[in-house]
Design an enzyme around this catalytic site. Structure first.
Site, PDB file in Angstrom:
ATOM      1  N   HIS A   1      -4.747  -1.616 -14.176  1.00 14.88           N
ATOM      2  CA  HIS A   1      -5.029  -3.027 -13.901  1.00 14.88           C
ATOM      3  C   HIS A   1      -5.186  -3.822 -15.187  1.00 14.88           C
ATOM      4  CE1 HIS A   1      -6.599  -0.568 -10.550  1.00 14.88           C
ATOM      5  NE2 HIS A   1      -5.925  -1.445  -9.824  1.00 14.88           N
TER       6      HIS A   1
HETATM    7  S1  FES Z   1      -8.083  -1.136 -15.187  1.00 17.85           S
HETATM    8 FE1  FES Z   1      -8.318  -0.533 -13.131  1.00 17.85          FE
HETATM    9  S2  FES Z   1      -8.554   1.548 -13.317  1.00 17.85           S
HETATM   10 FE2  FES Z   1      -8.389   0.954 -15.340  1.00 17.85          FE
END
Ligand code: FES
Length: 257
Positions: free
Chosen positions: A222
């Site tokens: 993410h």
């Molecule tokens: S940024 Fe979501 S799991 Fe690492």
């Protein structure tokens, strides 16, 4: 010989009744003895001031052949003599009782402590499990500027050999810029080595080393960016990468766990 005597007055009717009943009972129970002439019942003043009943039979009323148990083996020596007062030896006997009680208590407490200790230690990890819980890493195998990943307790473990530039950069970061404020010196024992658990604090992905906007770690799931100290700088992750317990037995070895 059985005799019954009583004063005159209001007890006279009862004494008379008892006398009659006793004489009948004796006749019924020992008819043979009574008929052999060894029994005699004397009555005097059947309705008078006193009553006397007397019986003499060849019948044994006491069981003298019963052996009385001898408890001498269980009695204390001090109280064996019936002519001596038990009070004379009470001090010594009391001291002995206290000694026995105290010894029993000490042994009981020690046994209880042993049982509890064994029970608690049986729930702790065994030696082979404890051995698996630690990892020993040879630091000379990791060149400067590189990060190596090890498997430790089922998780990825990052060991990073930082350059002088990285050390200087991370030490000078203003804590007010950080989401999870933590100084670099509070995250490392030796500034040259950063040791963190390689699990993103967002949803648990494994970040990529030497990547991202801050040159530390980057989580592609993410888009979380960590610096070269493992601190979160950008993206959805809320916390810095976790620093496990570790120690340096010597300058070339680190033991994690
Ligand atoms: S940024 Fe979501 S799991 Fe690492």
């Amino acid at each position: 010989m059985v005799s019954l005597a009583g004063p005159s007055g209001f007890l006279s009717p009862y004494l008379h009744t008892a006398k009659v009943l006793l004489s009948r009972q004796v006749k019924a129970v020992v008819p043979a003895a009574a008929s052999s002439g060894h029994a005699a019942v004397k009555q005097r003043g059947s309705s008078g001031d006193s009553a006397l009943f007397s019986g003499h039979f060849g019948v044994r009323y006491a069981h003298t052949d019963i052996r009385i148990p001898d408890f001498s083996d269980y009695r204390r020596h001090e109280v064996m003599d019936p002519k001596k007062s038990a009070q004379d030896s009470s001090e010594n006997r009391r001291a002995f009782s206290y000694l026995v009680t105290a010894s029993t208590a000490v042994v009981g407490v020690y046994a209880a402590k042993t049982v509890v200790t064994q029970f608690v230690s049986s729930m702790s990890a065994s030696a082979d499990v404890l051995a698996l819980s630690k990892i020993e890493i040879k630091l000379s195998d990791i060149p400067e500027g590189k990060n190596m990943t090890f498997k430790w307790r089922g998780k990825p473990l990052f060991v990073r050999h930082r350059t002088e530039k990285e050390i200087t950069t991370e030490a000078s970061v203003d804590l007010s810029e950080l989401r999870d404020p933590q100084h670099d010196k509070d995250r490392v024992l030796n500034p040259s080595w950063v040791i963190v658990i390689g699990v993103c604090t967002h949803l648990g992905c494994v970040p990529i080393a030497n990547a991202g906007d801050y040159g530390g770690y980057y989580c592609p799931c993410h888009g979380s960016h960590y610096d070269a100290s493992g601190r979160i700088r950008k993206g959805p992750a809320p916390l810095n990468l976790e620093v496990p317990y570790y120690e340096f037995p010597d300058e070339n070895i680190v033991i994690v766990g």
